[in-house]
Design an enzyme around this catalytic site. Structure first.
Site, mmCIF file in Angstrom:
data_model
loop_
_atom_site.group_PDB
_atom_site.id
_atom_site.type_symbol
_atom_site.label_atom_id
_atom_site.label_comp_id
_atom_site.label_asym_id
_atom_site.label_seq_id
_atom_site.Cartn_x
_atom_site.Cartn_y
_atom_site.Cartn_z
ATOM 1 N N CYS A 57 1.140 -1.263 0.288
ATOM 2 C CA CYS A 57 0.174 0.163 0.089
ATOM 3 C C CYS A 57 1.021 1.175 -0.090
ATOM 4 C CB CYS A 57 -1.248 0.024 1.079
ATOM 5 S SG CYS A 57 -2.134 1.417 1.464
ATOM 6 N N CYS A 71 -0.408 3.990 2.546
ATOM 7 C CA CYS A 71 -0.336 4.162 3.731
ATOM 8 C C CYS A 71 0.940 4.340 3.708
ATOM 9 C CB CYS A 71 -0.511 2.804 4.226
ATOM 10 S SG CYS A 71 -2.166 2.235 2.954
ATOM 11 N N ASP A 72 2.171 3.213 3.272
ATOM 12 C CA ASP A 72 3.607 3.413 4.008
ATOM 13 C C ASP A 72 4.727 4.586 3.274
ATOM 14 O OD1 ASP A 72 2.664 1.816 5.765
ATOM 15 O OD2 ASP A 72 2.858 0.306 3.927
#
Ligand code: NAP
Length: 306
Positions: A131, A134-135
């Site tokens: 992701c 997300c990261d």
């Protein structure tokens, strides 16, 4: 006979559980093979509204679960193995036992497809992720790579150029599967370097067990090489968790559930929420929003079919 069964305990299922429990339906919420869903495998979530400093994915999930329990949601570790709907009756087989329900919310999510290389599970959160949203922000001014050649891979690679010093896009063929617009965007980005005809064969780690690179095999020449990267983003597609509903609930060609009216599926009383029905947005907050909508749709259905 249950009033409401919710399949899944990711953001969608838990939000549905909070709404349904607070409306006094005492839903039965099923935790399957991946309790907590994709958030339970991420670290810091920085884009869920309400948490100025961010919140750990597992903590967010546990807090949502406690919130649903406070209002009377009942949780059970069970996997739906079969589903039937006939003559207005809906039932699911939980492991070995059939349970009938007036309404069913399918929020079983989608699981990232992984490469299947050694140590993959233990490296998630240590330089291996599926992701970018997300990261990505954790990897500023360092080289990273994305594996895949579809829209997701191109989108993630383009997104990651905001942070990373360089993004290698590793694809197993020499043409992208992605739509022309997404492919063109990635190919034109000076921070993205294409690595064609190549497949990862090994994750390389440092003394602390953090990702330091990836070993690749050129599928045409057979030669092997190493790329130094701090994070590997795997973007080779997701698999919606819809196997028990095949042939009974409408799905698109990739197996994602189709919502017909609001969150309702083709079967009255059966609703779909979150990543199991959404391959476009796939965010915790959009899944939560759909979970809320599905609980409201189910409540409305129950009030008309009491
Ligand atoms: P996808 O289109 O199925 O592409 C998966 C990519 O991963 C393909 O390039 C495939 O290679 C590669 N791949 C699969 N298994 C692999 C393996 N074991 N090792 C190495 N590479 C592997 O998946 P997606 O990109 O996630 O897209 C899914 C759907 O969502 C698509 O319909 C897409 O259009 C849509 N989507 C839309 C947007 C948008 O419009 N904003 C964004 C993301 C996704 P091959 O090409 O060789 O098969």
């Amino acid at each position: 006979m249950e009033k409401m069964i919710i399949v899944g305990t990711g953001c969608a299922g838990l939000t549905a559980a909070i709404y349904a429990a607070r409306a006094n339906f005492s839903p039965l919420v099923l935790e399957g093979h991946e309790p907590g869903g994709q958030l339970s495998t991420t670290t810091l979530v920085e884009n869920f509204p309400g948490f100025k400093e961010g919140i750990d994915g597992p903590e967010l999930i546990m807090t949502m679960k406690a919130q649903a329990e406070r209002f009377g949601a009942r949780f059970q570790y069970s996997t739906v193995t079969e589903f039937e709907a006939a003559n207005g009756h809906v039932r699911v087989k939980l492991d070995d036992q059939w349970v009938e329900t007036q309404t069913l919310i399918v929020a079983s999510g989608a699981s990232a497809r992984w490469l299947g290389l050694p140590r993959e599970k233990e490296l998630v959160g240590h330089g291996l992720t599926s992701c970018a949203t997300c990261d990505g922000a954790f990897y500023r001014d360092v080289p990273v790579c994305v594996v895949g050649g579809g829209d997701s891979a191109c989108e993630e690679a383009s997104f990651l150029t905001r942070f990373a010093s360089k993004v290698y896009l590793i694809h197993r063929r020499d043409t992208l599967r992605a739509s022309k617009i997404m492919a063109d965007r990635a190919l034109a980005n000076p921070k993205i370097e294409m690595v064609w005809d190549s497949a990862p064969v090994e994750y390389l780690t440092d003394d602390q067990g953090e990702m330091r690179g990836i070993k690749l095999r050129n599928l045409k020449s057979g030669s092997e090489s190493e790329l130094e990267v701090k994070c590997v983003f795997v973007a080779i597609g997701h698999v919606p968790n819809t196997a028990p509903f095949k042939g009974k609930l409408d799905m698109d060609e990739n197996g994602y559930l189709i919502q017909h009216k609001g969150t309702q599926t083709n079967v009255p009383g059966v609703f779909a929420a979150g990543d199991v029905a959404d391959h476009v947005y796939r965010q915790a907050i959009t899944a939560a929003g759909q979970g809320c909508a599905s609980a409201l749709d189910a409540e409305r259905y129950l009030s008309h079919h009491a």
